[in-house]
Design a protein around this motif. Structure first.
Motif, PDB file in Angstrom:
ATOM      1  N   ALA B 194       0.932  -1.304   0.083  1.00  0.00           N
ATOM      2  CA  ALA B 194      -0.025   0.163  -0.143  1.00  0.00           C
ATOM      3  C   ALA B 194       0.743   1.371  -0.226  1.00  0.00           C
ATOM      4  CB  ALA B 194      -0.999   0.001   1.341  1.00  0.00           C
ATOM      5  N   SER B 223      -7.270   1.782  -6.793  1.00  0.00           N
ATOM      6  CA  SER B 223      -6.874   2.936  -6.304  1.00  0.00           C
ATOM      7  C   SER B 223      -6.154   3.797  -7.056  1.00  0.00           C
ATOM      8  CB  SER B 223      -6.268   2.661  -4.933  1.00  0.00           C
ATOM      9  OG  SER B 223      -5.035   2.180  -4.869  1.00  0.00           O
ATOM     10  N   VAL B 343     -19.630  -0.988   0.012  1.00  0.00           N
ATOM     11  CA  VAL B 343     -19.874  -0.140   0.957  1.00  0.00           C
ATOM     12  C   VAL B 343     -20.509  -0.626   2.387  1.00  0.00           C
ATOM     13  CG1 VAL B 343     -21.762   1.796   1.643  1.00  0.00           C
ATOM     14  CG2 VAL B 343     -20.274   1.948  -0.805  1.00  0.00           C
ATOM     15  N   LEU B 346     -17.787  -2.279   4.289  1.00  0.00           N
ATOM     16  CA  LEU B 346     -16.863  -1.471   4.863  1.00  0.00           C
ATOM     17  C   LEU B 346     -17.722  -0.629   6.367  1.00  0.00           C
ATOM     18  CD1 LEU B 346     -14.966   0.617   2.641  1.00  0.00           C
ATOM     19  CD2 LEU B 346     -14.377  -1.321   3.810  1.00  0.00           C
ATOM     20  N   ASP B 349     -17.538  -3.202   8.908  1.00  0.00           N
ATOM     21  CA  ASP B 349     -16.438  -3.114   9.708  1.00  0.00           C
ATOM     22  C   ASP B 349     -16.040  -1.955  10.436  1.00  0.00           C
ATOM     23  OD1 ASP B 349     -16.332  -5.581   8.411  1.00  0.00           O
ATOM     24  OD2 ASP B 349     -14.411  -5.070   7.172  1.00  0.00           O
ATOM     25  N   ASN B 350     -16.997  -1.124  10.301  1.00  0.00           N
ATOM     26  CA  ASN B 350     -16.823   0.298  11.086  1.00  0.00           C
ATOM     27  C   ASN B 350     -15.826   1.119  10.440  1.00  0.00           C
ATOM     28  OD1 ASN B 350     -18.687  -0.078  13.064  1.00  0.00           O
ATOM     29  ND2 ASN B 350     -17.323  -1.655  14.012  1.00  0.00           N
ATOM     30  N   ARG B 351     -15.321   0.882   9.155  1.00  0.00           N
ATOM     31  CA  ARG B 351     -14.237   1.506   8.627  1.00  0.00           C
ATOM     32  C   ARG B 351     -14.554   2.749   7.920  1.00  0.00           C
ATOM     33  NH1 ARG B 351     -10.886  -2.831   5.208  1.00  0.00           N
ATOM     34  NH2 ARG B 351      -9.569  -0.931   4.552  1.00  0.00           N
ATOM     35  N   LEU B 352     -15.793   2.797   7.364  1.00  0.00           N
ATOM     36  CA  LEU B 352     -16.336   4.008   6.797  1.00  0.00           C
ATOM     37  C   LEU B 352     -16.728   5.076   7.851  1.00  0.00           C
ATOM     38  CD1 LEU B 352     -18.988   3.157   4.144  1.00  0.00           C
ATOM     39  CD2 LEU B 352     -16.647   4.533   4.024  1.00  0.00           C
ATOM     40  N   GLU B 355     -13.478   6.450   9.425  1.00  0.00           N
ATOM     41  CA  GLU B 355     -12.410   7.209   8.752  1.00  0.00           C
ATOM     42  C   GLU B 355     -13.307   8.760   8.622  1.00  0.00           C
ATOM     43  OE1 GLU B 355     -12.103   4.997   5.079  1.00  0.00           O
ATOM     44  OE2 GLU B 355     -10.808   3.787   6.033  1.00  0.00           O
ATOM     45  N   GLU B 358     -12.513  10.472  11.541  1.00  0.00           N
ATOM     46  CA  GLU B 358     -10.958  10.780  11.441  1.00  0.00           C
ATOM     47  C   GLU B 358     -10.918  12.380  10.643  1.00  0.00           C
ATOM     48  OE1 GLU B 358      -8.104   7.289  11.521  1.00  0.00           O
ATOM     49  OE2 GLU B 358      -7.754   8.667   9.848  1.00  0.00           O
ATOM     50  N   MET B 359     -11.708  12.324   9.663  1.00  0.00           N
ATOM     51  CA  MET B 359     -11.658  13.313   8.634  1.00  0.00           C
ATOM     52  C   MET B 359     -12.208  14.645   9.344  1.00  0.00           C
ATOM     53  SD  MET B 359     -11.958  11.272   5.331  1.00  0.00           S
ATOM     54  CE  MET B 359     -13.490  12.333   4.813  1.00  0.00           C
ATOM     55  N   GLU B 362      -9.697  16.074  11.751  1.00  0.00           N
ATOM     56  CA  GLU B 362      -8.704  16.883  11.003  1.00  0.00           C
ATOM     57  C   GLU B 362      -9.198  18.172  10.888  1.00  0.00           C
ATOM     58  OE1 GLU B 362      -6.955  14.875   7.851  1.00  0.00           O
ATOM     59  OE2 GLU B 362      -6.314  13.254   9.285  1.00  0.00           O
TER      60      GLU B 362
END
Ligand SMILES: Nc1ncnc2c1ncn2[C@@H]1O[C@H](COP(=O)(O)OP(=O)(O)OP(=O)(O)O)[C@@H](O)[C@H]1O
Ligand SMILES: Nc1ncnc2c1ncn2[C@@H]1O[C@H](COP(=O)(O)OP(=O)(O)OP(=O)(O)O)[C@@H](O)[C@H]1O
Ligand SMILES: [Mg+2]
Ligand SMILES: [Mg+2]
Lengths: 319, 367
Positions: B194, B223, B343, B346, B349-352, B355, B358-359, B362
């Protein structure tokens, strides 16, 4: 999967494996503790050099251990064994290697390569019996009896990997250590080999210690996963639990690197970087803690409290 | 990416002499490489990905030859170049290649730094001192920590991922216009893979080169690819934008490749694998090369070679299914609604969720 959780096949206690001595001593693996249940697929994932192969080789008795215990079927095997015990263990634990080209003797026929274990342990009654066993296994891995009299270089990568599988499985092992058995293979052959491993597991209740770096494959094939980093197990959980509730920052970083085969999502994806400095272990020392039944994390007391809180919140969300 | 073509391949065929027989590795391939794009070439082992790109730098082995067609680069007809001397200004300088195994491209007995500096001196005509500075900067840019301190180390002191970074640094030292990456990450673990992909993307922004990315794993290219060309048995059987290939694939072979993604498999079920084996490259192929393995094959697929049908201005596929007379066939259920399904995964998996959180954090910091 019919995994009886009580039935432990292999157990590692406080395992340490080091290379060299004195000043040169390099501890490759330390404080490794886990059980593998009969009939399950247990995967070991982690970056290159983290110690996955070293653990696999220690289980096979190829790497000596410097501390701790390896128990197989309830008996310690990392000590001096009687000839008979050693034979038993050698037969019951088999390995499938990463590189199908390097692991086969180029000058031997496929018949000999597959039969070698049978010869070594006299596991056949007569020549007829041996041939029948070899023919059966070669058909099971999807090759033809006529292939027996050919040499490894006449086969493709996928076929060679099947020969490696046949050679391991003809011994009727209890445990198979599969060290990156598919990394060198093309996607479609990869699928064939994985399906084959699964089929044997269903039919003979085989147990796999599966070593790999492709986490999308690992998710598909494993019942439980241990994450290793720099020679230490940092997290261990059921597959879906690990993917949905990764707690250790290294696990999160590893999962963030798994490719998402979707152009839109892949572009939004962010890599989570793991920095060992994020842990402050100067006062509170870390240990391997069960934060939820079956879910272990390497952490100290404040981290443990933090992880438990996350799990609690997650639990409320999904309720 | 710009609309300007930087490299044009027309009706290219490549053969190999093998013990008195002819192996046809590339059959009638046409391809336009657009300036500053990232083109991924995917296809199973032996489909001709490496051979095709080797012709762009004159790297075919002794027994290989171009039997038909042309390759044009920047006003030069590359397919006419014969001697190594003719290739000097092109190979490495204009078109550079990164191979799978970094160890084979590095000299084990020379320091890492000197191997980069050497190339800078040779191609950019810099002094030794300047070259060292440029080399350290490149090491820095490719993410080697403490670049200056590690300048004098040897390849064995670097990990696999770091060695691959150095190979990229060396390739970039000549400021190539085209960078061919031949499975640069297959042997690396996911984290490093990656990182290398990110690195290539980033460097492309700064150095404005065009990338050809070769792999057998479709998942890896989602990607980074602007466009994807799918190869089968020495032919390009489908080409389109990344979105077209993932969301609207038309060739049954592309369907099979997508179906083999382990991310799509149901736990406890079987992984999809393409039945059968690719055809022998020694024989002439009658009809559609994929027909014997194609569950959707029609009679015509065994009789006549399909032409390239146009699906959109950017999307082409070589399958009779696109002929107006063909029955309407939907792609397999397994690869329908890919996006919606990922979608969902994800989200589960709690990934969306994680993220976006996090954004937001920021953005907050930025204020
Ligand atoms: N025989 C040996 N002598 C000295 N060091 C060794 C030996 N075998 C392994 N090591 C070291 O032990 C560490 C762990 O290596 P190991 O091969 O177990 O990693 P791995 O997790 O299998 O990595 P990979 O994914 O690259 O195969 C590495 O630092 C390696 O260099
Ligand atoms: N020097 C050579 N002599 C004879 N045949 C060759 C030679 N080089 C390549 N081939 C053949 O040409 C075909 C295409 O090979 P190529 O290396 O391009 O495949 P590939 O798509 O890059 O596969 P992989 O994913 O395994 O790298 C193969 O059948 C290969 O065996
Ligand atoms: Mg290893
Ligand atoms: Mg290749």
């Amino acid at each position: 999967m019919t995994v009886n959780k009580k039935d432990v096949l292999l157990s590692l206690h406080d395992l340490e494996i080091s290379f060299g001595e004195g000043k040169q001593k390099f501890v490759a693996v330390q404080d490794v503790n886990f059980d593998i249940y009969r009939g399950e697929t247990f995967s070991l994932v982690g970056e290159s050099g983290s110690g996955k192969t070293t653990i696999g080789r220690a289980i096979l008795g190829i790497n000596p251990t410097s501390h701790g215990e390896i128990d197989f079927n309830g008996h310690q095997i990392n000590k001096k064994l009687s000839h008979q015990e050693e034979q038993e263990v050698t037969r019951k634990i088999q390995m499938i290697f990463q590189d199908p080209s390097a692991s086969l003797n180029e000058r031997a026929t496929i018949d000999y390569i597959i039969s070698e274990g049978l010869y070594n342990f006299h596991l056949y009654d007569s020549e007829e019996d041996r041939l029948q066993k070899v023919t059966k296994i070669i058909e099971e891995v999807g090759l033809l009896p006529e292939h027996l009299y050919r040499y490894p270089h006449e086969f493709s990568g996928g076929q060679r990997q099947r020969i490696g599988i046949a050679r391991a499985l003809i011994m009727q092992p209890d445990l198979v250590v599969a060290d990156e058995p598919i990394s060198a293979l093309d996607v479609s052959i990869r699928a064939q080999v994985l399906n084959l491993l699964k089929k044997f597991q269903r039919e003979s209740n085989l147990t796999y210690l599966f070593i790999a770096h492709d986490l999308s494959v690992v998710r598909f094939i494993s019942d439980r996963i241990a994450v290793i980093h720099a020679g230490r197990i940092l997290e261990l959980a059921d597959t879906e639990e690990l993917f949905t509730n990764p707690l250790h920052p290294y696990t999160q970083s590893l999962l963030s690197a798994v490719p998402i085969p979707d152009p839109e999502l892949a572009r939004e994806k962010k890599l989570v970087v793991y920095d060992t400095n994020m842990h402050d272990y100067s006062v509170d020392k870390p240990k391997f803690v069960e934060v939820k039944p079956g879910h272990f994390v390497y952490c100290n007391a404040p981290e443990e409290a933090h992880y438990r809180k996350i799990l609690e919140e997650q639990g409320q969300l999904t309720k | 990416m710009t609309e300007k073509s930087i490299l044009t391949v027309k009706d290219l065929s490549v053969g190999f002499h093998v013990r008195g027989r002819e192996l046809k590795a590339i059959r009638n391939v046409s391809l336009e490489l657009k300036d500053q794009e990232t083109l991924a070439i995917v296809g199973e082992s032996g489909s001709g990905k490496s051979v095709l790109t080797k012709t762009f730098t004159g790297m075919l082995e002794q027994n290989g030859y171009i039997s038909h067609g042309t390759i044009d680069y920047d006003g030069q007809r590359l397919s006419d170049l014969k001697k190594d001397k003719d290739w000097e200004g092109i190979r490495g300088k204009e078109i550079a290649t990164i191979f799978q195994d970094p160890m084979t491209s590095l000299d084990p007995i020379k320091t890492i730094g000197s191997q980069i500096a050497e190339v800078v001196i040779k191609h950019q005509g810099k002094s030794k001192k300047e070259a060292k500075e440029i080399a350290i900067d490149l090491m820095d840019r490719t993410g080697i920590p403490n670049a200056a301190a590690r300048y004098n180390e040897y390849p064995f002191e670097y990990s696999g991922g770091m060695r691959q970074r150095i190979v990229i640094a060396i390739a970039l030292a000549c400021h190539p216009k085209v960078l061919i990456c031949d499975e640069p990450t297959t042997a690396l673990d996911v984290t490093i893979q990656a990182q290398i992909l990110e690195l290539i993307k980033e460097l492309q922004k700064d150095y404005h080169f065009t990338t050809i990315f070769i792999t057998h794993d479709l998942g890896v290219v989602a990607s980074i690819a602007d466009r994807i060309a799918v190869m089968y048995s020495g032919e390009i059987i489908e080409v389109g934008t990344c979105r077209e290939i993932f969301y609207d694939p038309r060739h049954p072979y592309t369907w099979s490749l997508l179906s083999s993604l382990p991310q799509l498999a149901q736990k406890g079920g079987e992984l999809y694998s393409i039945p059968g084996t690719p055809p022998s490259l020694y024989k002439d192929i009658k009809g559609d090369a994929f027909a014997p393995r194609n569950p959707f094959a029609m009679k015509v697929d065994f009789e006549a070679e399909p032409p390239m049908f146009q699906v959109s201005p950017t999307h082409f596929a070589k399958t009779w299914l696109l002929d107006p007379r063909a029955p309407k066939v939907e792609k397999p259920a397994l690869i329908q609604n890919l996006h919606e399904r990922f979608v969902k995964t994800l989200e589960r998996d709690n990934r969306l969720h994680a993220e976006t959180e996090e954004m937001e954090a920021e953005e907050h910091d930025g204020k």
